[in-house]
Design a protein around this motif. Structure first.
Motif, PDB file in Angstrom:
ATOM      1  N   CYS A 187       0.966  -1.183   0.055  1.00 10.27           N
ATOM      2  CA  CYS A 187       0.153  -0.097   0.012  1.00 10.27           C
ATOM      3  C   CYS A 187       0.972   1.291   0.134  1.00 10.27           C
ATOM      4  CB  CYS A 187      -1.198  -0.069   1.035  1.00 10.27           C
ATOM      5  SG  CYS A 187      -0.097   0.123   2.853  1.00 10.27           S
ATOM      6  N   SER A 188       0.493   2.390  -0.502  1.00  5.95           N
ATOM      7  CA  SER A 188       1.290   3.370  -0.710  1.00  5.95           C
ATOM      8  C   SER A 188       0.552   4.691  -0.734  1.00  5.95           C
ATOM      9  CB  SER A 188       1.958   3.413  -2.108  1.00  5.95           C
ATOM     10  OG  SER A 188       2.677   4.691  -2.408  1.00  5.95           O
ATOM     11  N   VAL A 189       1.080   5.824  -0.051  1.00  7.11           N
ATOM     12  CA  VAL A 189       0.519   6.969  -0.118  1.00  7.11           C
ATOM     13  C   VAL A 189       1.239   8.146  -0.602  1.00  7.11           C
ATOM     14  CG1 VAL A 189      -1.193   6.690   1.895  1.00  7.11           C
ATOM     15  CG2 VAL A 189       1.212   7.661   2.326  1.00  7.11           C
ATOM     16  N   SER A 190       0.783   9.106  -1.330  1.00 10.62           N
ATOM     17  CA  SER A 190       1.656  10.187  -1.745  1.00 10.62           C
ATOM     18  C   SER A 190       1.834  11.351  -0.702  1.00 10.62           C
ATOM     19  CB  SER A 190       1.030  10.973  -3.115  1.00 10.62           C
ATOM     20  OG  SER A 190       1.674  11.768  -3.723  1.00 10.62           O
ATOM     21  N   GLN A 191       3.045  11.788  -0.437  1.00 11.57           N
ATOM     22  CA  GLN A 191       3.266  12.798   0.334  1.00 11.57           C
ATOM     23  C   GLN A 191       4.438  13.641   0.107  1.00 11.57           C
ATOM     24  OE1 GLN A 191       3.336  11.927   4.645  1.00 11.57           O
ATOM     25  NE2 GLN A 191       5.056  12.915   4.963  1.00 11.57           N
ATOM     26  N   SER A 192       4.379  14.925  -0.164  1.00 13.04           N
ATOM     27  CA  SER A 192       5.478  15.812  -0.526  1.00 13.04           C
ATOM     28  C   SER A 192       6.320  15.261  -1.816  1.00 13.04           C
ATOM     29  CB  SER A 192       6.533  15.842   0.670  1.00 13.04           C
ATOM     30  OG  SER A 192       5.805  16.552   1.721  1.00 13.04           O
ATOM     31  N   SER A 193       5.459  14.890  -2.880  1.00 18.14           N
ATOM     32  CA  SER A 193       6.195  14.378  -4.143  1.00 18.14           C
ATOM     33  C   SER A 193       6.875  12.772  -3.950  1.00 18.14           C
ATOM     34  CB  SER A 193       6.957  15.287  -4.715  1.00 18.14           C
ATOM     35  OG  SER A 193       8.385  15.445  -4.229  1.00 18.14           O
ATOM     36  N   GLN A 194       6.738  12.172  -3.056  1.00 17.01           N
ATOM     37  CA  GLN A 194       7.331  10.894  -2.781  1.00 17.01           C
ATOM     38  C   GLN A 194       6.184   9.986  -2.465  1.00 17.01           C
ATOM     39  OE1 GLN A 194       9.881  11.208   0.698  1.00 17.01           O
ATOM     40  NE2 GLN A 194      11.609  10.858  -0.803  1.00 17.01           N
ATOM     41  N   PHE A 195       6.457   8.593  -2.988  1.00 19.52           N
ATOM     42  CA  PHE A 195       5.444   7.676  -2.706  1.00 19.52           C
ATOM     43  C   PHE A 195       5.829   6.864  -1.388  1.00 19.52           C
ATOM     44  CE2 PHE A 195       2.164   7.503  -5.551  1.00 19.52           C
ATOM     45  CZ  PHE A 195       2.603   8.140  -6.767  1.00 19.52           C
ATOM     46  N   LEU A 196       5.121   6.981  -0.137  1.00 17.56           N
ATOM     47  CA  LEU A 196       5.654   6.470   0.908  1.00 17.56           C
ATOM     48  C   LEU A 196       5.030   4.840   0.917  1.00 17.56           C
ATOM     49  CD1 LEU A 196       5.088   9.071   3.652  1.00 17.56           C
ATOM     50  CD2 LEU A 196       7.175   8.489   2.388  1.00 17.56           C
ATOM     51  N   LEU A 197       5.836   3.742   0.954  1.00 14.30           N
ATOM     52  CA  LEU A 197       5.395   2.357   0.694  1.00 14.30           C
ATOM     53  C   LEU A 197       5.259   1.856   2.088  1.00 14.30           C
ATOM     54  CD1 LEU A 197       7.548   0.976  -1.797  1.00 14.30           C
ATOM     55  CD2 LEU A 197       5.274   1.340  -2.229  1.00 14.30           C
ATOM     56  N   GLY A 198       4.272   0.968   2.356  1.00 15.65           N
ATOM     57  CA  GLY A 198       4.326   0.264   3.628  1.00 15.65           C
ATOM     58  C   GLY A 198       5.166  -0.808   3.302  1.00 15.65           C
ATOM     59  N   SER A 199       5.231  -1.629   4.538  1.00 17.44           N
ATOM     60  CA  SER A 199       6.321  -2.724   4.901  1.00 17.44           C
ATOM     61  C   SER A 199       5.974  -3.839   3.754  1.00 17.44           C
ATOM     62  CB  SER A 199       6.395  -3.175   6.171  1.00 17.44           C
ATOM     63  OG  SER A 199       5.193  -3.759   6.456  1.00 17.44           O
ATOM     64  N   GLY A 200       5.002  -3.971   3.226  1.00 14.27           N
ATOM     65  CA  GLY A 200       4.791  -5.121   2.055  1.00 14.27           C
ATOM     66  C   GLY A 200       4.238  -6.369   2.810  1.00 14.27           C
ATOM     67  N   THR A 201       3.446  -7.146   1.815  1.00 21.57           N
ATOM     68  CA  THR A 201       2.986  -8.362   2.207  1.00 21.57           C
ATOM     69  C   THR A 201       3.288  -9.411   1.106  1.00 21.57           C
ATOM     70  OG1 THR A 201       0.994  -7.505   3.533  1.00 21.57           O
ATOM     71  CG2 THR A 201       0.755  -9.732   2.654  1.00 21.57           C
ATOM     72  N   TRP A 202       3.828 -10.543   1.468  1.00 26.03           N
ATOM     73  CA  TRP A 202       4.334 -11.469   0.404  1.00 26.03           C
ATOM     74  C   TRP A 202       3.050 -12.206   0.370  1.00 26.03           C
ATOM     75  CZ3 TRP A 202       9.363 -12.858  -2.017  1.00 26.03           C
ATOM     76  CH2 TRP A 202      10.280 -11.991  -1.506  1.00 26.03           C
TER      77      TRP A 202
END
Length: 193
Positions: free
Chosen positions: A99-114
């Motif tokens: 999952c990802s959100v956009s903040q200050s022209s960056q995409f912040l990613l979650g830790s991920g699920t395999w």
């Protein structure tokens, strides 16, 4: 680029499932955002694939060739968590889901699920694994380590870079035009004398 960030957490970290089943991945946000993007990292294709964006009103925008019947996003009323539902699982669904959100022209990613889809489920591992969500650092995927770990840059990395370069080039056009006019005026003055 993308940055992994503690503002987003996934549950669970790993999912093993059999074909034709369904599953759910939960993304928790530390603060409210204008919506959540979902991506899948394919080890086989060595690329990120945009799946779906969901805003707090529940409106979803799907990626190219992404089935709305297969993927759906449900948000909590607090907008502090979103869950990705995947139906009719197949081996082609294998990958790491972010999952990802956009903040200050960056995409912040979650830790991920395999997610691993196989006819025969593996036995649980007895060795201890380090939890991705327990890391206390923010890691950005830069061009150099993205190439080392994940092959060529995905369009999600080079498209914003190319757009920035294009904007820069377009801003130089008026300057080049003015320089050309000044040079022409100077040339005309020299030849009149």
């Amino acid at each position: 680029g993308f940055c992994t960030n503690l503002h987003l957490s996934h549950a669970p970290e790993r999912i093993s499932a059999q074909p034709n089943n369904k599953t759910e991945i939960l993304c928790k946000l530390k603060k409210e955002h204008a919506g959540v993007y979902w991506y899948r990292w394919s080890q086989e294709k060595q690329s990120f694939e945009f799946l779906v964006f969901s805003n707090p009103l529940g409106k979803a925008t799907y990626g190219t060739n992404i089935s709305q019947a297969k993927f759906s996003v449900h948000g909590a009323s607090s907008h502090a968590s979103y869950s990705l539902h995947i139906r009719d699982l197949q081996a082609s669904d294998n990958g790491i889901y972010y999952c990802s959100v956009s903040q200050s022209s960056q995409f912040l990613l979650g830790s991920g699920t395999w997610l691993s889809v196989a006819d025969v489920l593996p036995l649980p591992l007895k060795t201890t694994e380090t939890s991705l969500s327990k890391k206390k650092t923010t890691r950005c995927i830069t061009k150099s380590n993205a190439a080392d770990k994940e092959g060529a840059c995905s369009p999600l990395v080079w498209v914003p870079l190319a757009t920035g370069a294009l904007v820069l080039l377009l801003s130089l056009v008026p300057i080049a035009h003015r320089f050309h006019r000044l040079r022409r005026r100077l040339w005309l003055r020299i030849h009149r004398q």
